[in-house]
Design a protein around this motif. Structure first.
Motif, short mmCIF file in Angstrom:
data_model
loop_
_atom_site.label_atom_id
_atom_site.label_comp_id
_atom_site.label_asym_id
_atom_site.label_seq_id
_atom_site.Cartn_x
_atom_site.Cartn_y
_atom_site.Cartn_z
N LEU A 69 0.82 -1.21 0.00
CA LEU A 69 0.00 0.00 0.00
C LEU A 69 0.85 1.25 0.00
O LEU A 69 0.56 2.21 -0.71
CB LEU A 69 -0.94 0.00 1.20
N ALA A 70 1.92 1.25 0.80
CA ALA A 70 2.74 2.46 0.91
C ALA A 70 3.40 2.79 -0.43
O ALA A 70 3.34 3.92 -0.90
CB ALA A 70 3.80 2.28 2.00
N LYS A 106 -5.42 1.25 7.10
CA LYS A 106 -3.97 1.39 6.91
C LYS A 106 -3.66 2.48 5.90
O LYS A 106 -2.77 3.31 6.12
CB LYS A 106 -3.37 0.06 6.46
N ALA A 107 -4.38 2.49 4.78
CA ALA A 107 -4.12 3.48 3.73
C ALA A 107 -4.37 4.89 4.23
O ALA A 107 -3.65 5.83 3.88
CB ALA A 107 -4.99 3.19 2.51
N ASN A 108 -5.39 5.06 5.06
CA ASN A 108 -5.72 6.39 5.58
C ASN A 108 -4.59 6.98 6.40
O ASN A 108 -4.48 8.20 6.52
CB ASN A 108 -7.00 6.34 6.41
N LEU A 115 -7.37 5.30 -0.84
CA LEU A 115 -7.64 3.94 -1.30
C LEU A 115 -9.13 3.65 -1.26
O LEU A 115 -9.80 3.92 -0.27
CB LEU A 115 -6.91 2.93 -0.41
N ARG A 116 -9.63 3.09 -2.35
CA ARG A 116 -11.01 2.59 -2.41
C ARG A 116 -10.92 1.13 -2.89
O ARG A 116 -10.81 0.87 -4.09
CB ARG A 116 -11.85 3.42 -3.39
N PRO A 117 -10.91 0.19 -1.97
CA PRO A 117 -10.74 -1.21 -2.39
C PRO A 117 -11.93 -1.73 -3.18
O PRO A 117 -13.09 -1.43 -2.86
CB PRO A 117 -10.61 -1.97 -1.06
N SER A 118 -11.66 -2.52 -4.20
CA SER A 118 -12.70 -3.36 -4.78
C SER A 118 -12.65 -4.69 -4.02
O SER A 118 -11.67 -5.00 -3.35
CB SER A 118 -12.47 -3.59 -6.27
N ALA A 119 -13.72 -5.45 -4.14
CA ALA A 119 -13.78 -6.76 -3.49
C ALA A 119 -14.16 -7.81 -4.52
O ALA A 119 -14.76 -7.50 -5.55
CB ALA A 119 -14.80 -6.74 -2.35
N ALA A 120 -13.81 -9.04 -4.22
CA ALA A 120 -14.09 -10.13 -5.14
C ALA A 120 -15.59 -10.35 -5.30
O ALA A 120 -16.35 -10.26 -4.33
CB ALA A 120 -13.43 -11.42 -4.64
#
Length: 417
Positions: A69-70, A106-108, A115-120
């Motif tokens: 992420l970093a 963590k990203a925040n 970060l805007r995660p997508s999910a499966a």
């Protein structure tokens, strides 16, 4: 409370006038107001809403040797991106609400791109059973996708689209027929035949796009087709849009700037999925950008270790990592053809419309997610200076213009050259 900030000596797109922009509490306060807080001299750069990336592989969790992420979000900020949608094909797969929440938390705390995660869409991306879509949305997932895998079971995709539609969510798909693709490592055509390498035909993409468009029409659900690479697939999308199918699509800069001719040197750095196609395909995709058939640009940022990419073409993984130079690459190659306004739309408003997000602007009251772009100075691509862990690129040494000099996310400096 966030600090106040004033950007001086900046220009709005397609304007020669030098102006000042004031930011207060993470929002745009207004133009040409008295300076407040820290002042940053923009040195004549062009200001635009920060770019939006809908398709990046940040490799965390489990594949941090490639990216984390970093490094990935720092690279995105250096590329002018304020928001990044990461893909779920990690280890473990992002199909657990707790994992979505932990990634966002963590990203925040990193201070780079948002970060805007997508999910499966399916558990383990196995294509057999739908994931807990409602709980994943509640945890913060912004999109459902089995990217990296093709959805082979049409009924499962139908159910996933229907469920996602009830939640107001987008489903994005990697549209390739796996049986037609088979073991192809590059575009099937004269170049693959000359090199004696197994080819991946354009029909593999077109056949799967045609199927998925029919399922989208059946369900009325919002379908987003990733990384279109062929003229035929784009024509199918264009026709579906004309009859009201709720479909959007993206094209990647590498499919516009590179072709299968690049593989003649057997260099795996050019191995991507879907593969680099012909110049005719690239020209057709560019026309799709011009006429609005293509909704947005996305990088499919896919970092690997150098050792992995230095294997032979049959065994090297697919993917190119270049989120840091996507805008300069497109601006240098196609800035005159597309025009700055259209190009910025494809990197900002286009992705926002795909997701149903508020279209970013430079108006007062809007979030101060901004990028300053130096449209005049040519700089060489120097992979060793990348924030990404993947410090190699097909465009190494090429002189590009349009480099970001400052990226703000919520009024905070995420990148400064």
């Amino acid at each position: 409370m966030k600090q106040n900030l004033t950007l001086t000596n900046i220009r709005r797109p397609n304007s020669a006038k030098s102006e000042t922009l004031t930011i207060e509490n993470g929002l745009i306060k207004g133009w040409n107001l008295p300076s407040e807080g820290e002042t940053i001299d923009g040195n004549g750069a062009t200001v635009a809403p920060a770019l939006l990336e809908l398709h990046a592989h940040l490799r965390e969790p489990g594949q941090e040797v490639k990216e984390d992420l970093a490094s990935g979000l720092a690279a995105a900020a250096a590329g002018g991106y304020g928001t990044v949608v990461c893909m779920p094909n990690t280890s473990p797969v992002i199909d657990d609400p707790a994992l979505v929440r932990s990634l966002i938390q963590k990203a925040n705390g990193l201070g780079f791109a948002r970060l805007r995660p997508s999910a499966a869409l399916t558990k383990g991306q196995a294509g057999k059973q739908l994931a807990e879509l409602s709980l994943l949305k509640e945890a913060g997932a912004c999109m459902f996708t089995d990217d990296g895998r093709t959805n082979e079971d049409a009924r499962v995709l139908r159910l996933g689209l229907e469920y996602a539609h009830s939640l107001g969510m987008v489903v994005s798909v990697h549209a390739e027929d796996a049986s037609l693709r088979a073991d192809g490592v590059m575009n099937e055509g004269p170049v693959s035949e000359a090199l004696g390498l197994p080819g991946n035909p354009a029909a593999a993409e077109a056949a799967r796009v045609a199927r998925d468009l029919e399922i989208a029409a059946l369900t009325g659900a919002r379908l987003h087709i990733q990384h279109l690479s062929t003229a035929r697939a784009l024509d199918l999308v264009r026709e579906a849009k004309s009859r009201g199918v709720p479909v959007t699509c993206e094209v990647c800069p590498h499919h516009l700037t590179l072709t299968d001719e690049a593989l003649r040197g057997f260099d795996p750095i050019y191995k991507v999925a879907p593969p680099l196609r012909t110049q005719a395909d690239a020209d057709h995709l560019l026309q799709g950008l011009l006429d609005g058939s293509v909704d947005c640009l996305a990088t499919d940022h896919a970092p690997h270790t150098r050792a992995e990419k230095e294997q032979d073409l049959l065994h090297a993984p697919s993917g190119i990592a270049y989120i840091e130079l996507a805008f300069p690459l497109m601006y240098t190659r196609f800035g005159e053809t597309l025009g700055l306004e259209k190009l910025l739309d494809l990197f900002t408003a286009g992705p926002a419309r795909v997701m149903g997000w508020t279209v970013p602007t430079l108006e007062a009251g809007q979030p101060a997610d901004l990028v300053l772009l130096d449209l005049e100075t040519a700089r060489k691509v120097e992979p060793q200076s990348f924030k990404s862990k993947a410090k190699f690129t097909p465009w190494a040494g090429e002189e590009l213009r349009g480099w970001p000099t400052l990226t703000l996310v919520g009024g905070e400096v995420a990148y400064r050259r």
